[in-house]
Enzyme design. Structure first.
Site, PDB file in Angstrom:
ATOM      1  CE  LYS A  78       0.595   5.636   9.415  1.00 15.89           C
ATOM      2  NZ  LYS A  78       0.350   5.806   8.062  1.00 15.89           N
ATOM      3  CB  SER A 158       2.990   3.567   6.094  1.00  9.72           C
ATOM      4  OG  SER A 158       2.049   4.758   6.188  1.00  9.72           O
ATOM      5  CB  SER A 182       0.206   4.466   3.707  1.00  7.63           C
ATOM      6  OG  SER A 182       1.381   4.331   3.257  1.00  7.63           O
TER       7      SER A 182
END
Length: 495
Positions: A78, A158, A182
């Site tokens: 990420k 997210s 998330s």
């Protein structure tokens, strides 16, 4: 070759050790899959050179017999994790061009275990969002589609890029971070497994901060077994992170017996929301029945302060964000706005932050600054902290009463269309976190397991919440649920 990307971590590990496939072949297959999936916009940065270099090193380790479980496994990272020599922007314009000279502890742990980094994954800017629409790279597209429709769906946020990449077989697993859901919400939206560990289990060092008392890194994988394997490589004490716990990391995979006889699972009555879709309600009931059939005792429980969790979260998280994001000023690194004649340092700060931060980040910084201001600190921030203590006490009470795990829905709906939830009504978007934020406020481990499809053929997940530091037990319960649900659906390839 393309079928290699469909492997789980456990399957790939076994094939690598039997010399049926090499790490280089796995990496080549993944790189090719990524290059053919630009329509999903899952990767913010591709790093094929690094992937091949690490794959070759992994093959050498495998040849020498010195191979941890993650050795040779292609993973996505990420964009919130700092990676040495590779852009790490947290999907924000304000970090444009930022290339760290250091590696986050979690990505370093994975590298030391022999994992092969394929690239950086798209996300909501600074991890603020539930739909991956708040990104300087543009939105990620969910590989799943509604039956008979080509409407582009959100993969959740997210960690939307991580979830989409795992679901579309663009990596075997990915790192995510979870501040209010998330990891778990995107996992539910994409038919994957997402584990948020106990706060302090994985180091936060080198991860761009959103809300420091809530943020936690975790694995996003295809199966519960893969989550157990990957967490074992990610976790561990880190003296560079003052909140990192100095606890031994158990063998999480060894805990996966599937035997949950004698365990007690709680169903919190406060999670039965008014207007909750019937299919979510039905899935929850079916999940409880699956655990009952596997030998667990399922009982109703009460977590009375649950209704205050969302408002408390949306005071605490923006407050911490406004403090953490004060460091982005255009002076030392990243984006700096063009200045006009006569502008001083104040104008430089203002222009840089106004142009560098997206609207959702600006909104949360302003909320956070407001609740921390002199006249409102006690009315909002201090009160929210007290509510957080009560929420934590609710969980402590039920665990003290013999509850081993708590079963809830992961999300209040299946994936929705990009643009379907208006940016003008942020509260509607924030309601996506209704089942997940309590876990972050209490610092507990939680996992989302795919357990069914809705009427439009989209995946739905159930969440299990465990005792602090009880990831091994939680993973075993999740493993029992996964085996009972037998979820094997994959998105049809359209990209």
């Amino acid at each position: 070759m393309s079928d290699l990307t469909k492997l789980t971590i456990a399957e790939a590990r076994d094939k690598l050790r039997k010399r049926e496939v090499t790490a280089v072949e796995l990496a080549e297959a993944a790189v090719a899959a990524i290059d053919g999936a630009d329509a999903l916009n899952a990767y913010a940065a591709k790093t094929p050179e690094i992937a091949m270099e690490r794959a070759q090193a992994a093959d050498a380790r495998l040849q020498a017999g010195d191979a941890p479980a993650m050795c040779g496994i292609p993973v996505g990272i990420k964009d919130l994790f700092c990676t040495k020599g590779v852009q790490s922007q947290a999907a924000s314009k304000i970090l444009d061009g930022f290339t760290p000279e250091y590696e986050s502890t979690v990505s370093r742990n994975l590298q030391d275990a022999g994992a092969v980094m394929l690239g950086k994954l798209n996300m909501d800017e600074f991890a603020m969002g539930s739909s991956n629409e708040h990104s300087v790279y543009g939105p990620v597209v969910n590989p799943w589609r509604r039956q008979g429709s080509d409407v582009r769906l959100t993969p959740g946020g997210s960690s939307g890029g991580s979830a989409a990449a795992v679901a579309a077989d663009l990596c075997l697993a990915a790192t995510g971070t979870d501040t209010g859901g998330s990891i778990r919400q995107p996992a539910a939206f994409t038919g994957t497994v997402g584990l948020k560990p106990t706060y302090g289990r994985c180091s936060r060092w080198g991860i761009v901060a959103f809300a420091s008392s809530l943020d936690q890194a975790g694995p996003m994988t295809k199966t519960v077994r893969d989550a157990a394997i990957m967490l074992g490589a990610m976790a561990g004490h880190d003296p560079k992170d003052s909140t990192s716990a100095d606890f031994p990391v158990p063998d999480f995979e060894a805990a996966l017996t599937g035997d949950i006889r004698g365990k007690t699972v709680g169903l919190p009555k406060e999670y039965r929301l008014e207007g909750m879709p019937e299919e979510i309600e039905r899935l929850w009931a079916e999940g409880a029945e699956m655990l009952r059939d596997a030998g667990a005792k399922v009982v109703d429980i009460s977590l009375p302060h649950t209704k205050y969790a969302l408002p408390a979260y949306y005071v605490i998280a923006p407050a911490e964000a406004s403090s953490n994001l004060a460091r982005y000023d255009g002076v030392r690194y990243g984006f700096r706005a063009a200045l006009e004649k006569g502008d001083g340092i104040t104008e430089m700060y203002e222009r840089t932050r106004a142009q560098g931060f997206g609207h959702e980040v600006q909104r949360r910084v302003m909320i956070g600054t407001y609740v921390l201001s002199a006249g409102f600190y006690d009315a909002y921030y201090n009160r929210a902290r007290k509510v957080r203590t009560l929420i934590k006490r609710d969980f402590d009470t039920v665990f003290d009463q013999g509850i081993d795990a708590i079963l809830t829905p992961s999300t209040p709906s299946a994936a929705f269309g990009l643009g379907e939830v208006s940016d003008d009504d942020p509260v509607q978007m924030y309601l996506n976190d209704v089942f997940t934020v309590t876990v972050n406020l209490a610092g507990l481990p939680g996992i989302s397991v795919p357990t069914g499809l809705d009427t439009q053929g989209l995946p739905l997940g159930l969440q299990l919440i465990g005792r602090p530091w009880g990831e091994d037990d939680l993973l075993n319960t999740a493993y029992a649920l996964e085996r009972a649900a037998q979820f094997v659906s994959k998105p049809g390839k359209w990209w």
